[in-house]
Design a protein around this motif. Structure first.
Motif, PDB file in Angstrom:
ATOM      1  N   ALA A 176       2.849  -1.769   4.642  1.00 23.14           N
ATOM      2  CA  ALA A 176       2.668  -0.633   5.544  1.00 23.14           C
ATOM      3  C   ALA A 176       3.206   0.606   4.856  1.00 23.14           C
ATOM      4  O   ALA A 176       4.175   0.537   4.089  1.00 23.14           O
ATOM      5  CB  ALA A 176       3.389  -0.868   6.874  1.00 23.14           C
ATOM      6  N   SER A 177       2.572   1.747   5.116  1.00 26.65           N
ATOM      7  CA  SER A 177       3.061   2.997   4.542  1.00 26.65           C
ATOM      8  C   SER A 177       2.782   4.141   5.501  1.00 26.65           C
ATOM      9  O   SER A 177       1.817   4.117   6.277  1.00 26.65           O
ATOM     10  CB  SER A 177       2.409   3.274   3.188  1.00 26.65           C
ATOM     11  N   TYR A 178       3.659   5.141   5.433  1.00 27.02           N
ATOM     12  CA  TYR A 178       3.538   6.358   6.243  1.00 27.02           C
ATOM     13  C   TYR A 178       3.794   7.544   5.335  1.00 27.02           C
ATOM     14  O   TYR A 178       4.721   7.517   4.513  1.00 27.02           O
ATOM     15  CB  TYR A 178       4.559   6.347   7.383  1.00 27.02           C
ATOM     16  N   ILE A 179       2.960   8.563   5.441  1.00 26.19           N
ATOM     17  CA  ILE A 179       3.162   9.780   4.659  1.00 26.19           C
ATOM     18  C   ILE A 179       2.972  10.990   5.561  1.00 26.19           C
ATOM     19  O   ILE A 179       2.047  11.036   6.385  1.00 26.19           O
ATOM     20  CB  ILE A 179       2.207   9.855   3.444  1.00 26.19           C
ATOM     21  N   SER A 215      -4.938  11.871   2.168  1.00 26.76           N
ATOM     22  CA  SER A 215      -4.428  10.513   2.276  1.00 26.76           C
ATOM     23  C   SER A 215      -4.214  10.174   3.746  1.00 26.76           C
ATOM     24  O   SER A 215      -3.769  11.030   4.520  1.00 26.76           O
ATOM     25  CB  SER A 215      -3.108  10.384   1.506  1.00 26.76           C
ATOM     26  N   PRO A 216      -4.519   8.952   4.173  1.00 27.58           N
ATOM     27  CA  PRO A 216      -4.239   8.573   5.563  1.00 27.58           C
ATOM     28  C   PRO A 216      -2.736   8.644   5.843  1.00 27.58           C
ATOM     29  O   PRO A 216      -1.919   8.279   4.992  1.00 27.58           O
ATOM     30  CB  PRO A 216      -4.738   7.123   5.641  1.00 27.58           C
ATOM     31  N   LYS A 217      -2.385   9.109   7.029  1.00 24.07           N
ATOM     32  CA  LYS A 217      -0.961   9.157   7.381  1.00 24.07           C
ATOM     33  C   LYS A 217      -0.389   7.755   7.459  1.00 24.07           C
ATOM     34  O   LYS A 217       0.731   7.498   7.017  1.00 24.07           O
ATOM     35  CB  LYS A 217      -0.780   9.893   8.707  1.00 24.07           C
ATOM     36  N   TRP A 218      -1.145   6.828   8.019  1.00 23.16           N
ATOM     37  CA  TRP A 218      -0.711   5.432   8.127  1.00 23.16           C
ATOM     38  C   TRP A 218      -1.692   4.527   7.399  1.00 23.16           C
ATOM     39  O   TRP A 218      -2.902   4.697   7.500  1.00 23.16           O
ATOM     40  CB  TRP A 218      -0.640   4.992   9.588  1.00 23.16           C
ATOM     41  N   GLN A 219      -1.157   3.571   6.665  1.00 17.42           N
ATOM     42  CA  GLN A 219      -1.942   2.481   6.095  1.00 17.42           C
ATOM     43  C   GLN A 219      -1.173   1.192   6.312  1.00 17.42           C
ATOM     44  O   GLN A 219       0.063   1.181   6.251  1.00 17.42           O
ATOM     45  CB  GLN A 219      -2.176   2.675   4.589  1.00 17.42           C
ATOM     46  N   ALA A 220      -1.894   0.118   6.562  1.00 17.38           N
ATOM     47  CA  ALA A 220      -1.230  -1.165   6.745  1.00 17.38           C
ATOM     48  C   ALA A 220      -2.178  -2.287   6.382  1.00 17.38           C
ATOM     49  O   ALA A 220      -3.404  -2.142   6.458  1.00 17.38           O
ATOM     50  CB  ALA A 220      -0.747  -1.335   8.184  1.00 17.38           C
ATOM     51  N   SER A 221      -1.610  -3.410   5.973  1.00 16.77           N
ATOM     52  CA  SER A 221      -2.422  -4.581   5.659  1.00 16.77           C
ATOM     53  C   SER A 221      -1.596  -5.825   5.888  1.00 16.77           C
ATOM     54  O   SER A 221      -0.365  -5.780   5.976  1.00 16.77           O
ATOM     55  CB  SER A 221      -2.914  -4.546   4.206  1.00 16.77           C
ATOM     56  N   GLY A 222      -2.266  -6.943   6.010  1.00 14.84           N
ATOM     57  CA  GLY A 222      -1.569  -8.212   6.190  1.00 14.84           C
ATOM     58  C   GLY A 222      -2.478  -9.372   5.876  1.00 14.84           C
ATOM     59  O   GLY A 222      -3.706  -9.273   5.979  1.00 14.84           O
ATOM     60  N   GLY A 223      -1.876 -10.474   5.465  1.00 18.02           N
ATOM     61  CA  GLY A 223      -2.652 -11.666   5.171  1.00 18.02           C
ATOM     62  C   GLY A 223      -1.845 -12.910   5.462  1.00 18.02           C
ATOM     63  O   GLY A 223      -0.604 -12.900   5.401  1.00 18.02           O
ATOM     64  N   ILE A 224      -2.530 -13.984   5.825  1.00 16.86           N
ATOM     65  CA  ILE A 224      -1.873 -15.256   6.087  1.00 16.86           C
ATOM     66  C   ILE A 224      -2.768 -16.376   5.570  1.00 16.86           C
ATOM     67  O   ILE A 224      -3.986 -16.337   5.732  1.00 16.86           O
ATOM     68  CB  ILE A 224      -1.566 -15.432   7.586  1.00 16.86           C
ATOM     69  N   GLN A 225      -2.161 -17.345   4.886  1.00 17.14           N
ATOM     70  CA  GLN A 225      -2.910 -18.492   4.396  1.00 17.14           C
ATOM     71  C   GLN A 225      -2.045 -19.738   4.484  1.00 17.14           C
ATOM     72  O   GLN A 225      -0.810 -19.662   4.481  1.00 17.14           O
ATOM     73  CB  GLN A 225      -3.379 -18.278   2.961  1.00 17.14           C
ATOM     74  N   TYR A 226      -2.713 -20.885   4.573  1.00 16.26           N
ATOM     75  CA  TYR A 226      -1.992 -22.163   4.622  1.00 16.26           C
ATOM     76  C   TYR A 226      -2.745 -23.193   3.798  1.00 16.26           C
ATOM     77  O   TYR A 226      -3.939 -23.433   4.013  1.00 16.26           O
ATOM     78  CB  TYR A 226      -1.843 -22.673   6.060  1.00 16.26           C
ATOM     79  N   LYS A 227      -2.047 -23.764   2.840  1.00 16.58           N
ATOM     80  CA  LYS A 227      -2.636 -24.789   1.992  1.00 16.58           C
ATOM     81  C   LYS A 227      -2.310 -26.150   2.604  1.00 16.58           C
ATOM     82  O   LYS A 227      -1.166 -26.598   2.598  1.00 16.58           O
ATOM     83  CB  LYS A 227      -2.084 -24.694   0.570  1.00 16.58           C
ATOM     84  N   ALA A 228      -3.337 -26.810   3.157  1.00 17.81           N
ATOM     85  CA  ALA A 228      -3.154 -28.061   3.876  1.00 17.81           C
ATOM     86  C   ALA A 228      -3.608 -29.235   3.028  1.00 17.81           C
ATOM     87  O   ALA A 228      -4.809 -29.362   2.731  1.00 17.81           O
ATOM     88  CB  ALA A 228      -3.949 -28.026   5.177  1.00 17.81           C
ATOM     89  N   PRO A 229      -2.699 -30.108   2.605  1.00 21.68           N
ATOM     90  CA  PRO A 229      -3.112 -31.313   1.867  1.00 21.68           C
ATOM     91  C   PRO A 229      -3.954 -32.216   2.766  1.00 21.68           C
ATOM     92  O   PRO A 229      -3.643 -32.417   3.948  1.00 21.68           O
ATOM     93  CB  PRO A 229      -1.772 -31.980   1.511  1.00 21.68           C
ATOM     94  N   ASP A 277      -7.269 -12.032   6.216  1.00 25.38           N
ATOM     95  CA  ASP A 277      -6.691 -10.762   5.764  1.00 25.38           C
ATOM     96  C   ASP A 277      -7.170  -9.625   6.655  1.00 25.38           C
ATOM     97  O   ASP A 277      -8.280  -9.666   7.189  1.00 25.38           O
ATOM     98  CB  ASP A 277      -7.105 -10.456   4.318  1.00 25.38           C
ATOM     99  N   PHE A 278      -6.317  -8.605   6.759  1.00 27.03           N
ATOM    100  CA  PHE A 278      -6.624  -7.435   7.577  1.00 27.03           C
ATOM    101  C   PHE A 278      -6.216  -6.161   6.860  1.00 27.03           C
ATOM    102  O   PHE A 278      -5.316  -6.173   6.015  1.00 27.03           O
ATOM    103  CB  PHE A 278      -5.871  -7.491   8.916  1.00 27.03           C
ATOM    104  N   ILE A 279      -6.853  -5.048   7.224  1.00 22.95           N
ATOM    105  CA  ILE A 279      -6.438  -3.735   6.733  1.00 22.95           C
ATOM    106  C   ILE A 279      -6.644  -2.696   7.820  1.00 22.95           C
ATOM    107  O   ILE A 279      -7.599  -2.772   8.598  1.00 22.95           O
ATOM    108  CB  ILE A 279      -7.197  -3.304   5.460  1.00 22.95           C
ATOM    109  N   TYR A 280      -5.720  -1.743   7.864  1.00 25.15           N
ATOM    110  CA  TYR A 280      -5.854  -0.603   8.770  1.00 25.15           C
ATOM    111  C   TYR A 280      -5.729   0.679   7.957  1.00 25.15           C
ATOM    112  O   TYR A 280      -4.807   0.827   7.147  1.00 25.15           O
ATOM    113  CB  TYR A 280      -4.770  -0.627   9.847  1.00 25.15           C
ATOM    114  N   ASN A 281      -6.660   1.602   8.169  1.00 26.21           N
ATOM    115  CA  ASN A 281      -6.651   2.900   7.500  1.00 26.21           C
ATOM    116  C   ASN A 281      -6.697   3.981   8.580  1.00 26.21           C
ATOM    117  O   ASN A 281      -7.648   4.042   9.363  1.00 26.21           O
ATOM    118  CB  ASN A 281      -7.869   3.036   6.578  1.00 26.21           C
ATOM    119  N   ASP A 282      -5.683   4.815   8.606  1.00 27.32           N
ATOM    120  CA  ASP A 282      -5.624   5.890   9.588  1.00 27.32           C
ATOM    121  C   ASP A 282      -6.677   6.953   9.268  1.00 27.32           C
ATOM    122  O   ASP A 282      -7.284   6.952   8.189  1.00 27.32           O
ATOM    123  CB  ASP A 282      -4.227   6.504   9.572  1.00 27.32           C
TER     124      ASP A 282
END
Length: 788
Positions: A649-652, A676-690, A703-708
């Motif tokens: 996440a970032s804020y400027i 530049s966007p005032k706010w940017q954010a991203s996130g991801g989640i993964q699971y390796k299942a045997p 995965d996700f992304i947000y661009n202000d």
């Protein structure tokens, strides 16, 4: 394309990405918490071995191999495994998951280029008269232009996105930061891979690579990529789609099939070869060569603003005609180019090593533009009849030489780097321009064939001191740069005869043969202190500077504008504090940085050229100062085996502190000083299942992304912002038990969000039209990869 997961306001600021784990982090062996840098200061092989054992990424941001968490800089490092997990194949996709980084493909008017900024500082104009504000590097070789900068991530070991000015390390044009790509090194491990994919809009993609041993200590590596995909914006013939239209625009296609092309397609081929001689730990030299060929339709853009609403085709089509009263221009773009580099290291002793990097690069880029994006030359009706377009060809050559001496003294109490750098480049910019917006109905037509020469010389040094207080490290650096640029204008008719008529009346004829020169120099510095409270916590504070090189105005309308339109470097002084942490037995990593930037002598296009002889204004000048401040957070969590969560996440906040009156209505003091966007954010989640037994494993990833919203200027007559957007990607991978075979499926832009990357509105006040670049729609891909 990814957005932060909403887990509640209390932890939203902690959802960040790209921290740099190659895999689930393992507990490190005990080390002296006061001197973790020393373990990797001069020994790349040792650092790499440590990384392999701990799942860490080793970076070279300070010209020596160090663990990412030991470097007192804000760096997002992404390795090849994470690039693959996120389905990222070019540098713009990586940037979407890094805080404060914006990279967009260049629009049709700018050809096969990129726009890039970090913390709001950068450059979006491809013209070789202007310098990038973000340094681009491949294997430590500087890439001098934005043209050709949409790098394919072929055969990479890692990507380092270094935020904040890198004025003493990377040097000129890295005032916002630096983006560095590093290839996988050839070694004694023989093997290879083939990765084939098929997807939306007839996408076909093949990537392959192989390592081989030629002799003892002599290794080779080769990799290649081929990708082709249909576009997603329909280029329609207006006269065909609207027979008998009131504008009097004739059809150029037979009725029944009014589509002439699909914009936004891909046709890309690339190859990279490597030869490495490493007979001992004292000597290591690598020769790398690469070549890229790209030939496709223009960017996926649609007309969104027009005083004639009939000209707007819709969200997925455009009536752009790429023609004027005098010329028919192409709606395609091509790029072919490559380079070669020789990177050698000789270790005199365990405490002194010499590194030399020699490089040559060249390319040719050709593209056509429709600057007003209207359907064509109208002969009837009411409203604007203004047309603007062109043909552009850039031929670029670049050579560079860098030498570094790395060493340490007094039992590594002091580590140092001293070095020198030289580069020389020439770009010949040939263009045919039809400018129909200066005087309505009177076309200003000319040919330019402009050589642009530039060179840079620098000396630099950095000292890292461990003064004997456990956990404390001090860093200081200086760099002196001297630069030159000259731009010679050629303005003639298409048959080579001198300009007359309207072109002469406006002063363009007087530009023919005129040379504008810029010379300047600059001293940059960096002072940093960091303290490691424990193996889990490092804090740092830094003051650093950087600059974007000066130059000459590239599009003047008179000799006076050309000769007086030189500008000085824009500069940035950065004050930054940060913390890097590995918590709960390294199951949770949180990196935080906060900064304040004094941004001076910003290079901006003027609206009023009274001080330059008047007339239409084509001058860029140092016309503003600003203050930027921001916060960035990155996180990587692995609470249980196989589960990984990452985010950013970032804020400027950016404000002008000074504006020249000559900017006119282009900017006002309340506008953001950065695109530049005032706010940017991203996130991801993964699971390796045997899956048990010999069934292998299954790894889903989301995965996700947000661009202000993003400020783009006032060319429409008011402050315009690109709308905010949020995107999601999904990825599912099966691997066999030996992990030498994998089958995966991916969907990008999962919810098919319609969004814009950029706007081109430079001629709106004349033509009444503006167009925008459309982001990629939902796409699916199936792929199979075999390692051998």
């Amino acid at each position: 394309m990814h957005v932060s997961i909403a887990l509640g306001a209390s932890i939203a600021a902690l959802i960040i990405s790209g921290t740099g784990y190659a895999q689930a982090p393992e507990t490190q062996s005990a080390t002296n918490p006061g001197t973790p840098q020393q373990a990797a200061a001069s020994d790349t092989a040792g650092a790499a071995a440590t990384a392999a054992n701990t799942g860490e990424i080793v970076v070279t941001a300070q010209f020596r191999s160090q663990r990412l968490q030991d470097v007192p800089l804000a760096i997002t490092a992404v390795n090849s495994a994470m690039l693959e997990a996120r389905s990222q194949t070019n540098i713009a996709e990586v940037a979407k998951q890094a805080p404060s980084v914006v990279i967009i493909p260049g629009g049709g008017a700018f050809g096969p280029s990129i726009g890039a900024s970090i913390r709001g500082v950068g450059q979006f104009d491809f013209n070789p008269a202007y310098e990038p504000g973000v340094g681009l590097y491949i294997d430590d070789v500087y890439y001098a232009t934005l043209t050709g900068g949409l790098f394919d991530l072929l055969d990479l070991d890692r990507v380092e996105l270094q935020r904040g000015p890198q004025g003493t390390l990377a040097g000129r044009n890295s005032e916002g930061g630096a983006i560095k790509l590093f290839s996988k090194k050839a070694d004694a491990t023989e093997g290879g891979y083939v990765d084939a994919s098929y997807g939306s809009r007839h996408e076909v993609s093949v990537r392959a690579g192989a390592d081989f041993v030629i002799a003892d200590g002599l290794y080779g590596r080769i990799a290649g990529v081929f990708k082709r995909q249909d576009g997603y914006i329909s280029l329609q013939d207006y006269g065909c789609a609207h027979p008998g239209n009131v504008e009097g625009i004739a059809a150029t296609r037979a009725s029944g099939n009014c589509e002439s092309a699909k914009l936004g397609d891909t046709d890309f081929k690339g190859v990279r070869g490597q030869l490495r001689y490493n007979p001992s730990d004292k000597f290591d030299v690598t020769l790398i060569g690469d070549y890229t060929y790209q030939n496709q339709n223009n960017s996926p853009e649609v007309l969104t603003y027009s005083t004639d609403p009939n000209y707007i085709c819709g969200k997925k089509c455009t009536y752009a005609d790429f023609s004027t009263a005098n010329n028919k221009f192409q709606n395609t773009t091509s790029y072919k180019g490559g380079g070669v580099s020789l990177n050698g290291t000789y270790k005199f002793t365990d405490h002194l090593a010499l590194n030399s990097i020699t490089a040559y690069r060249s390319y040719t880029a050709i593209f056509g533009t429709d600057d007003d994006f209207s359907p064509g030359v109208r002969s009837g009706g009411t409203g604007p009849r203004l047309e603007a377009g062109g043909y552009d060809r850039l031929q670029h050559h670049f050579v560079s030489q860098e030498v570094r001496l790395n060493g340490d003294i007094l039992d590594k109490m002091f580590e140092y780097t001293i070095g020198g750098y030289y580069s020389s480049q020439k770009t010949t910019y040939y263009t045919v321009q039809d400018i129909g917006y200066i005087v309505p109905g009177a076309y200003l037509n000319f040919v330019g064939n402009d050589p642009v020469n530039a060179n840079s010389k620098a000396v630099f040094g950095t000292v890292i001191a461990h003064p004997g207080i456990e956990g404390l490290t001090l860093t200081g650096g200086l760099r002196y740069t001297k630069e030159h640029k000259d731009y010679t204008f050629h303005r003639t008719n298409q048959d080579g005869t001198p300009l007359g008529g309207l072109a002469a009346a406006f002063g363009l004829a007087a530009l023919d043969g005129l040379t504008s020169n810029y010379d300047g120099d600059r001293v940059d510095y960096r002072a940093s202190v960091d303290y490691r409270f424990s193996p889990a916590v490092l804090v740092y504070a830094t003051v650093s500077t950087g600059f974007k090189g000066g130059g000459t105005s590239a599009r003047p309308f008179s000799a006076q504008q050309a000769l007086q339109g030189t500008f000085k470097p824009e500069t940035l002084t950065n004050y930054e504090i940060g913390a890097k942490t590995d918590l709960f037995d390294r199951k949770l990593r949180i990196n935080v940085s906060a900064y304040l930037d004094n941004y001076k002598n910003i290079q901006l296009p003027l609206a009023d050229c009274t001080a330059y002889g008047g007339g239409p204004c084509g001058v860029v000048a140092n016309a503003g100062d600003a203050r930027n401040k921001g916060v960035e957070v990155e996180i990587n969590a692995q609470p249980v085996a196989g589960l990984q969560i990452d985010g950013s996440a970032s804020y400027i906040d950016s404000k002008f502190t000074k504006l020249s009156a000559a900017l006119g209505a282009n900017y006002v003091s309340t506008d953001p000083a950065t695109f530049s966007p005032k706010w940017q954010a991203s996130g991801g989640i993964q699971y390796k299942a045997p899956l048990g037994g010999n069934a292998g494993s299954l790894t889903p990833r989301l995965d996700f992304i947000y661009n202000d919203e993003q400020f783009t200027g006032r060319a429409l007559g008011y402050a315009y912002y690109l709308p905010r957007y949020a995107l999601a990607n999904a990825h599912l991978t099966w691997r066999n038990a030996k992990e030498d075979l994998e089958i995966s499926g991916a969907v990008t832009n999962l919810f098919n969000k319609y969004y814009y990357n950029a706007i081109f509105s430079a001629v709106y006040s004349f033509s009444g039209t503006a167009y925008q670049q459309v982001g990629r729609p939902r796409e699916w891909e199936l792929s199979i990869k075999k390692r051998f």
